[in-house]
Design a protein around this motif. Structure first.
Motif, PDB file in Angstrom:
ATOM      1  N   UNK A  50       0.891  -1.189   0.010  1.00 14.93           N
ATOM      2  CA  UNK A  50       0.167   0.033   0.261  1.00 14.93           C
ATOM      3  C   UNK A  50       0.715   1.117   0.066  1.00 14.93           C
ATOM      4  N   UNK A  51       2.131   1.031   0.762  1.00 17.71           N
ATOM      5  CA  UNK A  51       2.896   2.167   0.791  1.00 17.71           C
ATOM      6  C   UNK A  51       4.131   1.399   1.285  1.00 17.71           C
ATOM      7  N   UNK A  86      18.742   8.968   4.667  1.00 19.26           N
ATOM      8  CA  UNK A  86      18.312   9.001   3.176  1.00 19.26           C
ATOM      9  C   UNK A  86      16.787   8.311   3.383  1.00 19.26           C
ATOM     10  N   UNK A  87      15.776   8.770   2.867  1.00 16.27           N
ATOM     11  CA  UNK A  87      14.538   8.212   3.066  1.00 16.27           C
ATOM     12  C   UNK A  87      13.937   8.006   1.698  1.00 16.27           C
ATOM     13  N   UNK A  88      13.627   6.490   1.377  1.00 10.86           N
ATOM     14  CA  UNK A  88      12.982   6.404   0.137  1.00 10.86           C
ATOM     15  C   UNK A  88      11.627   5.812   0.285  1.00 10.86           C
ATOM     16  N   UNK A  89      10.528   6.195  -0.718  1.00  9.87           N
ATOM     17  CA  UNK A  89       9.184   6.061  -0.594  1.00  9.87           C
ATOM     18  C   UNK A  89       8.812   5.400  -1.756  1.00  9.87           C
ATOM     19  N   UNK A  90       7.819   4.233  -1.563  1.00  7.37           N
ATOM     20  CA  UNK A  90       7.317   3.823  -2.728  1.00  7.37           C
ATOM     21  C   UNK A  90       6.092   3.874  -2.827  1.00  7.37           C
ATOM     22  N   UNK A  91       5.171   3.924  -3.944  1.00  4.52           N
ATOM     23  CA  UNK A  91       3.774   4.075  -4.104  1.00  4.52           C
ATOM     24  C   UNK A  91       3.360   5.590  -3.490  1.00  4.52           C
ATOM     25  N   UNK A 139      -7.313   1.247  -6.306  1.00  5.77           N
ATOM     26  CA  UNK A 139      -7.876  -0.045  -5.596  1.00  5.77           C
ATOM     27  C   UNK A 139      -7.019  -0.392  -4.877  1.00  5.77           C
ATOM     28  N   UNK A 140      -6.017  -0.144  -4.693  1.00  6.54           N
ATOM     29  CA  UNK A 140      -4.893  -0.674  -3.714  1.00  6.54           C
ATOM     30  C   UNK A 140      -4.825   0.131  -2.630  1.00  6.54           C
TER      31      UNK A 140
END
Lengths: 156, 325, 786
Positions: free
Chosen positions: B193-194, B237-242, B284-285
């Protein structure tokens, strides 16, 4: 389009087959070689019903190019029982612990379990769950499958 | 499935000549798990798949200054590497929960980032670990920092004639820990979701209040302890997905923390800034408001995990819920 | 305590060996020489007129042998309401409408042919919300459908779902506390690991053989026979042969459009035609569980006795009608008979929309209704200031009770189930902490001794015993993995005095097997078991007559045990069973050891008022769950799961546990993660990535407690268990979450987002009065009558 020839070992037997280049390993097994034990559950690598072992590692055969088995060894559910028809301890354990209901997920499930036990003969419950996390089952709720794998690991 | 030719060149120059002949209709594959699914769904119809799997030497994980990951390195190989688990923990966190063993046995990290889904699990950790990507063509070679690699959902700066030949990770500073959390609805076979990855380097290897990390202490208690000892964050360092159309770094949030003394208030600001920088959407996710909220929560939690790992490099296994609140 | 040899044993499932070696043949594995592959073209629109279909390019593709549309097939109307046809003409009413079908020499060519079919549509306004579809001026799904007293065109189906017991208004007057809430449940998919399919072929005289995965072979045979009549093939025979079934759960309880399509294609091409669904078809083109909007009100006296239950439901019927529209007949069961409630009223409306349509799924309406009832029991008990455990015990059903719906409760282990669960969870200690961990429980009632939904609830069995004591049981029942083949063998073996391994069960062919109404309502162990036992008794009598002659004794002095015939008063006088059997055969005037028996339980159809003793006996159970809720993310973790069931008698404890575990895990998915997402009538998640079936890493350990009340009507005391495992899961989880963090979610699935949102709203409302603009939420508001 193109054709190519692959030479590989299938359930201990050497085999050389000419295939169409776009064939998946699942298509090779079920349609070309008429080995129906490996099932198609989704065709997209999302359910594990098609799991077979390539060089001992569990893979989803529905998205594995058949071309890539060249030079490798493949194990399907048909190759698990001994020459004299003896069941593998995993197969026996599945039957004895109620781990088989409709049975559609069973071939893939058993092969994932075999890959686990071949690498890790005394897995913890957590490790068992992780090993079969890629095999969906709708009938059993997994608990008797986990018991069966534990029991088989004690016999091996 | 649609039809295609499947070629297995034995070296990179063969790859380049095939690509030169049919640049539009040829696709490079490593494990092929993404490509085969997209063909099945009729989203793409390449005429030729060019497999890298016949080429020697592309499946190595090399330890030089830092780490070099070849394009054929599978997620499973990363999962099994003890060194990566200790020193580049965020990446191990990602592969531990990616897909299933069947997928991890075949799918490659290089393939994961070249498919460039906003949800690619290895991208946030690689961003946090400061990864650089080497792209090679018939005539040239270039190195691209990962934060400049993604240009949109499914799109990267890689040209059709280029092959990704290496993912390079710099050697981390001393007293560094990293962590990645895939916030998902199930424990396998799922997309995040994240996804939140954090790398944190401290100014020291030991703190007196470390005992607090071994108890169910609230995060605020841990940070108060660190604040009292004036522990400084030397690098973050901060990496974010979605969280955006591409995997991203929360650079403004990083800037708030870099070089500063740790404290509960500061960490709240950092988490809040990261949530602001992100532009997640409704799908939808997952819903955008929830994704933002989770960034806020998880940046803090992953920062604490990174700090714990910096102070105790053996602590790579955690209970599912780190600390009680 | 009886000393059974076969009953109560953990006998492995008899077809286990075929399945673990990959030898079992599923529909996907079957092929016949000359076979063609069928594929279906679906509508891209939720509601549209079909202007023109051009199949000419598809027909010309080499390898294509037939292309059918709604315009070149005979009229076959099917479905419970007879409003469905295999291929649509005129207009399409949903995104799963079948518009054309192709048969070709291989599946790839069939798919290519679909791409070559051109259909011109004119989109029509659509409606996706059943409450909207009920209003004046809403688009009509079936224009010719009229209803109500004035016979006006309407989307509301003419179905009689109304149950009145006693006087609900009086119940309200007697109430000290009343709770009123709305609950919503949505579509979920069966997700059988083996997708749907069939293989149809005709012989030269147009008799049909169809390889199928149906759960209702005898009824399906009737459906196919009616189709053949419509095709001008009156009087032709239909043979239904079942392959190994890759999962049922109710999904094979109806006859689908694709089956008729396969039959039509087989007839047109004069070749066998196989249709197998892809996984995404399995998601969007099979019928999911019935959704419902449930408005429920319950009341109790000051000391916590239930006074009334008033339920109104709106059911999204989708574009066509299947068994989902009959779920109210089962929902009546928990509404009228879960706990003692003197006054009951229930009304359900089924409404056409342009969504997908539902059919049977494990529980058949019971899980939906029980979610509402049991969630509200906790709400009500809190209003009354009574511990929900005590509240349930106070109102628990008891043996010998006759419920307002006229169900005659025989054995009833509900109290024992509630107590067992409370004890395991340490209920008094662990409840009410509100510290992120919480416990909750919910109970269930389900039919346990058949269910007379048709005029017949019967099952036939033929038994024959050979010269060596090997027994063949030919039954009308269906095994879809739940273990019928084994349980029936155990029952027959025990009755006949042989061992389970001596008995083989045949259930796959309507040419051979007797009639049975189907594998539904958890009836198979009870009905097919009693039927098999009845046949076994008759055969045993024959055997003892023969033995009497050869042993020189009277038949009534003899018995059989463990393959030996012996004299009751003098057990040393004995003879091996095989010897006795051979003497029966190899003699002048020899006899065959065969018997048949048709068992139709003494239950009743529901009368016009929906009252009557639907089942011979009822299964009860209680699930208790401990959860941990992460307040910052809304995630729910199940720490402990206790499932107690009154099963009468556990014929095979291992297979029974399999039903409980499997049911509970399906229930957890229903409660927390599963949802078929429809947007503008289109399924957005027709795959395993976005439809969240639980994996092995997600399931908690489950303790299955077996309470045996030994029901005299069941075979060796057994009642049904196939569905109960799934019925109370969702409310037990919802109740546990409330205990953990004080928020009540009234809409399934209970996602982290819903919990987090509710927690934030709770925080807001605790610090200041609710701000304007909060969504209307009728949760946990009730009126207090002094």
């Amino acid at each position: 389009m193109g054709k190519l020839t692959i030479t590989f070992e299938l359930n201990g037997e050497a085999l050389s087959v000419e295939i169409e280049s776009h064939l998946t390993l699942l298509g090779l097994l079920r349609d070309r070689l008429e080995l129906k034990g490996t099932k198609e559950g989704c065709g997209m690598g999302e359910c594990g019903a098609c799991t077979v072992l390539v060089d001992g590692k569990a893979v989803n055969s529905c998205i594995f190019p058949a071309a890539e088995v060249d030079g490798k060894s493949v194990t399907t559910i048909e190759g698990l029982s001994g020459q004299d028809g003896d069941l593998h301890p995993l197969q026996r354990a599945f039957i004895e612990h109620g781990a088989v209901q409709c049975g559609f997920c069973s071939p893939g499930m058993i092969l994932s379990a075999k890959a686990l036990l071949d690498e890790n003969p005394r897995p913890t419950e957590e490790e068992i769950r992780k090993a079969i996390a890629g095999n969906l089952c709708r009938c059993t709720g997994y608990l008797q499958i986990i018991e069966a794998i534990k029991a088989a690991s004690e016999k091996l | 499935m649609k039809r295609f030719d499947y070629l297995k060149p034995r070296n990179l120059s063969e790859v380049f000549s095939i690509l030169k002949e049919k640049p539009e209709k040829a696709l490079i594959v490593a494990g092929g798990t993404d490509v085969m699914v997209m063909i099945h769904q009729k989203r793409i119809s390449p005429e030729v798949l060019v497999s890298l799997r016949g080429i020697e030497g592309l499946d190595r994980i090399e330890e030089r200054e830092g780490l070099s990951i070849g394009p054929l390195v599978t997620h499973r190989a990363i999962e099994k590497s003890e060194r990566i688990r200790r020193e580049y923990s965020a990446l191990t966190d990602a592969v531990d929960v990616l897909g299933s063993i069947q997928i991890r046995n075949v799918a490659t990290v290089a393939g994961n980032i070249c498919t460039a889904a906003p949800s690619a699990d290895t991208a946030p950790p690689l961003l946090a670990l400061g990864a650089q990507v080497k792209l090679k063509s018939a005539t040239s070679e270039r190195t691209v920092p990962l934060e400049n690699f993604f240009t949109g959902p499914g799109k990267t700066v890689r040209q059709p004639g280029e092959v990704l030949t290496e993912i390079a990770l710099p050697k981390p500073l001393p007293h560094t820990g990293s962590a990645y959390w895939k916030h998902q609805r199930r424990q396998a076979l799922d997309l995040p979701i994240i996804g939140v990855a954090v790398l944190l380097s401290l100014d020291r290897s030991r703190v007196e209040c470390f005992d607090l990390f071994r108890q169910p202490s609230p995060i605020s208690t841990l940070l108060h302890g660190l604040e009292k000892e004036e522990v400084v964050c030397k690098e973050v360092r901060i990496g974010l997905g979605v969280a955006a159309p591409t995997p991203m770094r929360a650079m403004k949030a990083e800037a708030l923390l870099r070089g500063k003394k740790l404290s509960d208030e500061l960490m709240d600001e950092v988490a809040e800034m990261a949530a602001q920088e992100a532009q997640p959407r409704d799908s939808i996710r997952g819903e955008a408001w929830y994704r933002k909220e989770m960034i806020r929560v998880l940046v803090k939690r992953m920062a604490m995990r990174s700090i714990e790992r910096a102070l105790d490099p053996g602590a790579t296994a955690f209970p599912l819920r780190p600390w009680r609140h | 305590m009886e000393d059974f040899i076969n009953i109560g044993r953990r006998v492995p499932k008899k077809d286990g060996e075929e399945k673990v070696t990959g030898r079992a043949v599923y529909i996907h594995d079957l092929s016949i020489p000359g076979m063609l592959y069928g594929k279906i073209l679906y509508s891209p629109h939720a509601h549209a007129r079909i202007l023109r279909i051009d199949t000419s390019r598809a027909e010309r593709l080499p390898g294509v042998r037939a292309v059918l549309t709604g315009y070149n097939i005979p009229s076959i109307k099917f479905g419970f309401y007879k409003d469905n046809v295999p291929l649509k003409a005129g207009k399409v009413r949903s995104c799963r409408d079948e518009v054309a079908a192709v048969a070709a020499t291989d599946p790839e060519i069939a798919e290519e042919a679909l791409d070559l079919i051109r259909v011109d549509y004119e989109a029509l306004p659509a409606v996706f919300d059943p409450e909207e579809a009920m209003r004046e001026g809403a688009p009509l799904i079936h224009e010719e459908h009229v209803g109500g007293k004035e016979k006006k065109p309407t989307n509301v189906l003419n179905l009689p779902w109304k149950l009145v017991c006693g006087d609900v208004e009086e119940g309200k007057r007697n109430s000290a506390h009343i709770a009123e809430n709305r609950f919503k449940v949505t579509w979920v998919n069966h997700c059988c690991m083996g997708t749907s399919g069939c293989l149809a072929h005709f012989d030269h005289q147009n008799n049909l053989t169809i390889y199928s995965i149906t759960q209702i072979p005898s009824l399906a045979q009737k459906d196919y026979t009616e189709a053949l009549s419509a095709m001008g093939l009156q009087g032709k025979r239909v043979r239904v042969i079942k392959t190994t079934i890759g999962g049922g759960f109710g999904s094979k309880l109806d006859t689908y459009a694709f089956e008729y399509i396969a039959i039509l294609l087989a007839h047109k091409t004069r070749r066998p035609v196989k249709i197998v669904f892809s996984r995404d078809e399995e998601f969007f083109a099979t019928s999911p569980r019935q959704p419902a909007i449930i408005d429920i009100s319950q009341g109790c006296t000051k000391d916590g006795r239930l006074t009334f239950r008033d339920v109104r439901m709106i059911l999204d019927n989708g574009a066509y009608t299947s068994w989902g529209a009959t779920t109210p007949s089962v929902m009546m069961m928990p509404i009228s008979s879960l706990y003692k409630v003197p006054h009951v009223r229930y009304v359900a409306k089924c409404v056409y929309t342009n969504n997908t349509y539902s059919q049977a799924m494990r529980g058949y309406g019971n899980p939906q209704a029980t979610f509402a009832i049991e969630s509200q029991i906790d709400i009500l008990s809190e209003m009354a200031g009574i511990d929900p455990l005590d509240f349930r015990l106070r109102n628990a059903n008891t043996p010998g009770e006759v419920t307002p719906q006229n169900f005659k409760i025989q054995t009833c282990g509900l109290r024992e189930c509630i107590d067992a669960v409370a004890q395991k969870l340490d209920w008094r200690q662990n409840r009410g902490r509100r510290d992120g961990r919480g416990i909750g429980m919910a109970s269930l009632i389900h039919v346990g001794g058949g269910a007379r939904v048709y005029k017949s609830d019967g099952c036939g069995t033929i038994i024959k015993v050979d010269d060596f004591g090997m027994v063949n049981v030919i039954t009308g029942a269906t095994d879809m993995g739940q273990g019928v083949d084994t349980v029936i063998a155990q029952i027959v073996a025990e009755e006949l005095g042989v061992r389970t391994e001596d008995v083989s069960v045949i259930h796959t062919d309507t040419d051979v097997c007797p009639w049975d109404v189907g594998a539904h309502a958890s009836r198979t162990t009870f009905v097919a078991g009693n039927s098999a036992r009845g046949a076994a008794r008759k055969v045993k009598e024959l055997i003892l007559e023969v033995a009497a002659r050869s042993m020189g004794e009277r038949p009534e002095d003899l018995d059989i045990r463990d393959r030996t015939v012996f004299c009751r008063n003098d057990p040393e006088k004995k003879s091996p069973l095989g010897k006795v059997l051979r003497s029966a055969h190899y003699t002048t005037a020899g006899r065959m050891m065969m018997a048949d028996y048709f068992y139709d339980p003494s239950n009743e159809n529901l009368d016009r008022e929906f009252k009557g003793n639907l089942s011979v006996t009822y299964t009860y159970g209680t699930h208790g769950i401990e959860v941990e809720v992460d307040r910052e993310t809304g995630e729910v973790k199940i720490l402990r799961y206790i499932a107690a069931h009154d099963v009468g008698k556990a014929i095979n404890p291992m297979l029974l546990e399999g039903q409980v575990y499997g049911g509970a895990v399906m229930g957890i998915g229903y409660a927390l993660t599963e949802r078929l997402i429809l947007h503008q009538g289109k399924v957005m998640n027709p795959n395993f990535l976005d439809y969240k079936v639980l994996t092995a890493r997600d399931v908690p350990r489950i303790e299955a407690l077996v309470i045996e009340t030994n029901d005299p009507a069941g075979p060796f005391g057994a009642k049904g268990i196939g569905e109960p495992g799934l019925v109370p899961t969702a409310p037990a989880i919802a109740n546990a979450i409330y205990d953990a963090v004080g928020v009540r979610i009234t809409e399934l699935p209970i996602t982290p987002e819903k919990i987090l949102k509710a927690l934030k709203e709770k925080e807001l409302s605790e610090h200041r009065p609710a701000p304007v603009g909060l969504p209307e939420d009728r949760a946990a508001r009730g009126s207090h009558h002094g």
